[in-house]
Scaffold this active site. Sequence first.
Site, mmCIF file in Angstrom:
data_model
loop_
_atom_site.group_PDB
_atom_site.id
_atom_site.type_symbol
_atom_site.label_atom_id
_atom_site.label_comp_id
_atom_site.label_asym_id
_atom_site.label_seq_id
_atom_site.Cartn_x
_atom_site.Cartn_y
_atom_site.Cartn_z
ATOM 1 C CB CYS A 1 -0.967 -0.039 1.178
ATOM 2 S SG CYS A 1 -2.317 1.118 0.992
ATOM 3 C CG HIS B 1 -3.584 -3.769 3.207
ATOM 4 N ND1 HIS B 1 -2.635 -3.254 4.050
ATOM 5 C CD2 HIS B 1 -4.192 -2.703 2.629
ATOM 6 C CE1 HIS B 1 -2.668 -1.936 4.001
ATOM 7 N NE2 HIS B 1 -3.600 -1.573 3.137
ATOM 8 C CD GLU C 1 -1.228 -6.193 5.539
ATOM 9 O OE1 GLU C 1 -0.941 -6.636 4.411
ATOM 10 O OE2 GLU C 1 -1.311 -4.975 5.786
ATOM 11 C CB SER D 1 -3.734 -10.306 37.664
ATOM 12 O OG SER D 1 -3.630 -10.800 36.339
ATOM 13 N N GLY D 2 -3.636 -13.669 37.747
ATOM 14 C CA GLY D 2 -4.419 -14.825 37.311
ATOM 15 C C GLY D 2 -4.801 -14.724 35.839
ATOM 16 C CG ASP E 1 -0.759 -11.000 29.024
ATOM 17 O OD1 ASP E 1 -0.937 -11.971 28.253
ATOM 18 O OD2 ASP E 1 -1.247 -9.882 28.832
ATOM 19 C CB SER E 2 0.380 -11.787 35.467
ATOM 20 O OG SER E 2 -0.871 -12.294 35.831
#
Length: 524
Positions: free
Chosen positions: A90, A180, A182, A234-235, A238-239
């Site tokens: 693009c 595009h 992607e 935090s559960g 990620d954490s």
Amino acid sequence: MLKINLDKNLTKILIIDYGSQFTQLIARRIRELGVYSEIISHKRVKLSNISSKHVRGLILSGGPLNVYQSNKIKFDKRILNLGIPILGICFGHQILSKELGGKVKKSKSREFGLAKIKKKNKSVLTRDFFDKKGFCDVWMSHSDEVSKLPKNFVVIASSKNSKFSMIENPKKNIFGMQFHPEVTHTKNGKKILRNFIFSICKSKKNWSPKKLKSKLIYHVKEEVKKSKVICALSGGVDSSVVAKLLKEAIGKNLVCLFVNTGLLRKREEKQVINTFKKRFKINLIYVDAKKIFLKKLKNISDPERKRKIIGNLFVQIFEKYAKKIKNIKFLAQGTLYPDLIESKSVTGSQTSKIKSHHNVGGLPKKMKLKLVEPLKYLFKDEVRKLGLELKLKKEIVLRHPFPGPGLAIRIPGVITNKKIKILQEADFIYIEELKKHNLYNKIWQAYAALLPVKTVGVMGDNRTYEYICLLRAITSEDGMTADFYNFNKKFMQTVTNKIINNIQGINRVVYDVTSKPPSTIELE
Ligand code: XMP
């Protein structure tokens, strides 16, 4: 900051970002194909980084600029002569064309959305891309177009409105396309990326969750050595992944702090303690802070004040406990790659603050702790795969995102203990039904909220006057944009009946059918 730079010898595809909303998607698609990719803003490109032997190919992203706004665009022409294959998408296609001697002008007919392109010439880039008749559906989003081909370029494909939809200089391995590849709307778009990275850039597969796990463990060990690390658990996905990764890397030297704000989902507290303390034997400090959170939030209805109060309280509690532990030098956080990339500011525009997202990002300066962010080069789906590789249960790894301020931002208006209890029950029923009907994993995020409005209802022969429960379920790639999930009537009836029949305090259920934008995913 802990430098988990993965492996210096990792070869990569480098994506130069010109501010497209799809730049991250390009990087993800390439990693999905098993090749490591990184994003760099066009403003930060240095020739020495690009000419490194580890860069196998360059992709120039799309973006909102036009190629003649030269004061806003950084383009070092020398990258064109490094012998590294280049693919422009693009805006990337237009800037390449302009810099190589072609011309770009405003299109007579802009193209937004689906378009058909027709094959004009054979190319390695389009192997298995076109249908038997030489057509392919692609996704366009442009108002400028290449109007004159650069020297030594040939056309690979054209659309009805744009003659030079896809072009190449096969000798120099430089390619440009107006659409595009992607986005999933471009049929076979991934084939173009595959042909580019493997057949043209000659990349080798070097990216998988298994390899990643051992690399990250190695780097964490090297950097942290014998020091202790504190991690706010935090559960959430990620954490949880960070905690498990660190446990494998440094064992007893990891201390996790789990703060129960009283704004968690039903049974969440038990689940976190069972998983991390009992099952994984992680050194977990549990802090019951329900009372103080509720006290500080009393009579507060402004969303930003709620967020600030929760953020500050969290910091205070965290500091208090961190100070008590000897030899703590590091703070672990679940920062992800999208948090790190400054793609929003590459155009120079200021994005207005929508919400103060709460995390522990304010902590390190005050506490002089160094940051450990082992996930900072990963996308959410990669974190999930890593979590499975670390033997975390699917139940944790595939969980929907849950915001730091918790249920506080799903109870617009004043928060009371009673409202929290009602909402926890409603949310629990909703999520259980999603799981029972095999819908949970088809949805990016779902939750119940309690609206600060009472309405009249009738149950049995009695009048009721109770709260409205709002249900939200969205599909999304990354939470930046979202659409509502289209449930069938039967499912909605089942959930509504269950909520109303089982929970005193709710007599009406509504479903949120707004997308993001214009709404946000959370209510506050
Ligand atoms: P919005 O509501 O901004 O949410 O469309 C986008 C995504 O971010 C989550 N979210 C948060 N996550 N702290 C977090 O860790 C926060 O303060 C926060 N606010 C929103 C939200 O749940 C959604 O997944």
